[in-house]
Write a protein that holds these residues in place. Sequence first.
Motif, short mmCIF file in Angstrom:
data_model
loop_
_atom_site.label_atom_id
_atom_site.label_comp_id
_atom_site.label_asym_id
_atom_site.label_seq_id
_atom_site.Cartn_x
_atom_site.Cartn_y
_atom_site.Cartn_z
N GLY A 42 6.99 -0.75 -3.59
CA GLY A 42 7.77 0.41 -3.17
C GLY A 42 6.96 1.44 -2.42
O GLY A 42 7.52 2.32 -1.76
N HIS A 43 5.63 1.36 -2.52
CA HIS A 43 4.75 2.27 -1.78
C HIS A 43 4.31 1.66 -0.47
O HIS A 43 3.43 2.21 0.21
N GLY A 44 4.91 0.52 -0.10
CA GLY A 44 4.64 -0.07 1.21
C GLY A 44 3.35 -0.83 1.32
O GLY A 44 2.90 -1.13 2.43
N LEU A 45 2.72 -1.16 0.20
CA LEU A 45 1.44 -1.87 0.26
C LEU A 45 1.65 -3.34 0.61
O LEU A 45 2.72 -3.91 0.37
N THR A 46 0.63 -3.95 1.18
CA THR A 46 0.69 -5.37 1.50
C THR A 46 0.67 -6.19 0.22
O THR A 46 0.28 -5.70 -0.85
N GLU A 47 1.06 -7.47 0.33
CA GLU A 47 1.08 -8.32 -0.86
C GLU A 47 -0.33 -8.49 -1.44
O GLU A 47 -0.50 -8.59 -2.64
N ASN A 125 -5.98 -1.10 8.13
CA ASN A 125 -5.28 -2.35 8.43
C ASN A 125 -4.18 -2.12 9.47
O ASN A 125 -3.82 -0.98 9.78
N SER A 126 -3.69 -3.19 10.00
CA SER A 126 -2.75 -3.09 11.11
C SER A 126 -1.34 -2.73 10.67
O SER A 126 -0.47 -2.51 11.52
N TYR A 127 -1.09 -2.65 9.35
CA TYR A 127 0.25 -2.34 8.85
C TYR A 127 0.46 -0.85 8.61
O TYR A 127 1.56 -0.42 8.25
N GLY A 128 -0.57 -0.05 8.77
CA GLY A 128 -0.44 1.38 8.59
C GLY A 128 -0.37 1.83 7.15
O GLY A 128 0.03 2.97 6.87
N THR A 129 -0.76 0.98 6.19
CA THR A 129 -0.75 1.35 4.78
C THR A 129 -2.12 1.91 4.38
O THR A 129 -3.07 1.87 5.16
N THR A 178 -8.85 -5.73 2.43
CA THR A 178 -8.57 -7.12 2.77
C THR A 178 -9.68 -7.66 3.65
O THR A 178 -10.00 -7.07 4.70
N VAL A 179 -10.30 -8.76 3.21
CA VAL A 179 -11.34 -9.42 3.99
C VAL A 179 -10.69 -10.54 4.81
O VAL A 179 -10.10 -11.47 4.25
N VAL A 180 -10.78 -10.40 6.12
CA VAL A 180 -10.23 -11.40 7.03
C VAL A 180 -11.38 -12.28 7.53
O VAL A 180 -12.35 -11.78 8.10
#
Length: 663
Positions: A42-47, A125-129, A178-180
């Motif tokens: 609900g806070h918009g975080l990535t999985e 990150n690219s999602y803006g979170t 997140t490590v890509v």
Amino acid sequence: MVDDSADLNESTEEEAVPGWQPALWTLPRTAAVDNLAEALRGHGLTEGGVRAMSRAAVRPDDMRRRLADPAELRVQGGTLLIAETRLWSATVLPHPANPREYGNRQYALAVSGTRRSTMIEPSSNSYGTAELEMRVETPSGIAQRLEDAKSRLIKDNPLAQDIAVEGVLQPLTVVPLTVVHVNGHPDCALLIAADGSSRISAVHELLDYEPSRIAYEWGADDRKLRSEISRWARLVRKQGWQGLTENERRKVRALSVPARVVVGFRSNPQTGQAFHTAVRNFIGLTHIRPPRPYGPAVENEAKADAVLDSLAEPGRSGATHITEVEKHWFAGTISREEVEAAGLSGELDVRAGEIVRSLLGGGVRTARRVNEGIRSLTAKQRPKREERVDVAVELILRPARTGPSNDAKFVRPRRAVLQRAYRLPEIEDLPAAVRLEGAEKGGRTLEELRDAALTEASQGLGYSGRLGPAQTELAVKAAYYMAMAEPMALQREVFGGGEDEDDRGAATVLRAMLSRRRGILQAYEVVRAGRTGERLREVGESGKPLATAEGRPRDLTDALVRHTYNGGPVPLENARTGVKAASVSWACVRETVERLRRDVDGMAGVPVEEGGPSFVSQEGWNPSQVREVRETLDRVSRRVAAWADRFEERAEAVAAETAAAEA
């Protein structure tokens, strides 16, 4: 002071130290973890961020409630939204690009053909979170980086011993990362300590955790993570806290950490700052531009009050180490009239002696109680004796820092001298349950203390390497007045001086002084004069004041004390000729020059009017009077310089004769 000899039976300070007993944390149910994960979405975080946070929470239900109204932490460029909770230590990692390591980093520009040994900064990150992202070549690159970070942090900022006693006290600020992997390996979601990498590295050291294992083994397999946590929970339930070994208790204390988990970010509309920049600003505010430290003196003051609270609380036997009145006497928070009404001494050296005995004497039992007070502020596992001495000295100096004497130029050198003087090892043997001279009515007199010290000296105590109790008590009291006097009759050792400089510490000088009859009589005279407000004078073998060549009493100075009590058995004052007699006169010369310097400073400090500029700096002084003084000083300077020239001539002649003989 009340004896607490029944309080502890331990014979050494190296035995087990009492510490924090944490609550029994149990492995949370998977349903609670799932509910927290849903709230985090609900806070918009990535999985990846959702999974890392939900599995890390010790109490998922508690964290879920805090998410409903997260706290705000304003930083330059925006506001971090945080939820304060506890996290399992097996889920938090040090910052892989920790700024503490900037000085040891390698950069791609200087590396030919490979980037494996370099590390770039994480970005938003690219999602803006409110999450960070870091791109690496392979899993081995970040794994090695995490291991290197842990090793360096443990070396540069060792905290494991302190955390082993009290756990982690201040919350870590934790951010999802997140490590890509560029080589196509699946992404890895981590929780990193934006602030607190040293603490989490110390925790991992205690628990024998490898950061790479946390990231890639436990991070990818919930079953392995839960198995690691549950084995400790089962052990505590089975054995009970008392049944655990000390090593097991240390690990259980480190099993979880308090944390401020960043769950959101609001950028300042005027700046539009990115999340990773706000995190970097927060780290800089904490470590690069932190609040100015209190400083050792203030820190010791705070520790002193904590120590007094510890000593005034009942111990294991139910007895206190000091009474409530003594606590306020040592703290300096009662008036002189109240001190007298309580039957305590108004003499400052007696108070100093009682503080020294109560905080430093009495062996390991006293040390244990004092350490408990220090640990209550610092969580330091085993405070050193020097730290206990510094705390005692800060209490002793409280009256001196009140009023006209509250001047750094006055207090600082005296603090340093007393800290060195009261490291005298014999102080530890001062009995905890026996009153010192002057502490209460009916005790022995100063003269009786002097006579007892003389008896100990006649038995060889001191020269044998250890002062007796009376000698030690007299040394403690004399050291107080010798340090507080003007000029100081006991100063710090000389660092970096020539071979002819006396580089003995203050404690060593005191032992040499109190080992001799004359030194004991000198210490007695110091205490007597100090209590009456008289200047400290040098005394001879009979205990009577000595006079200068001009017939005036000779002020007791550090130079005279060091020269007279040089550790040898020959009384220097008996010398009438040669280098020994000349050395005594030279000490008088140095004393006179130092007095002249102080008098000139004093005249320069006379203002034109109250609060105004220096009179002589503005108005000057009569030229004829100044000329007369300068001519006298010039004659003295030329005469003394001639002595130095003659010394060098003799040294060159001796060197030439030696060379000729060898040829």
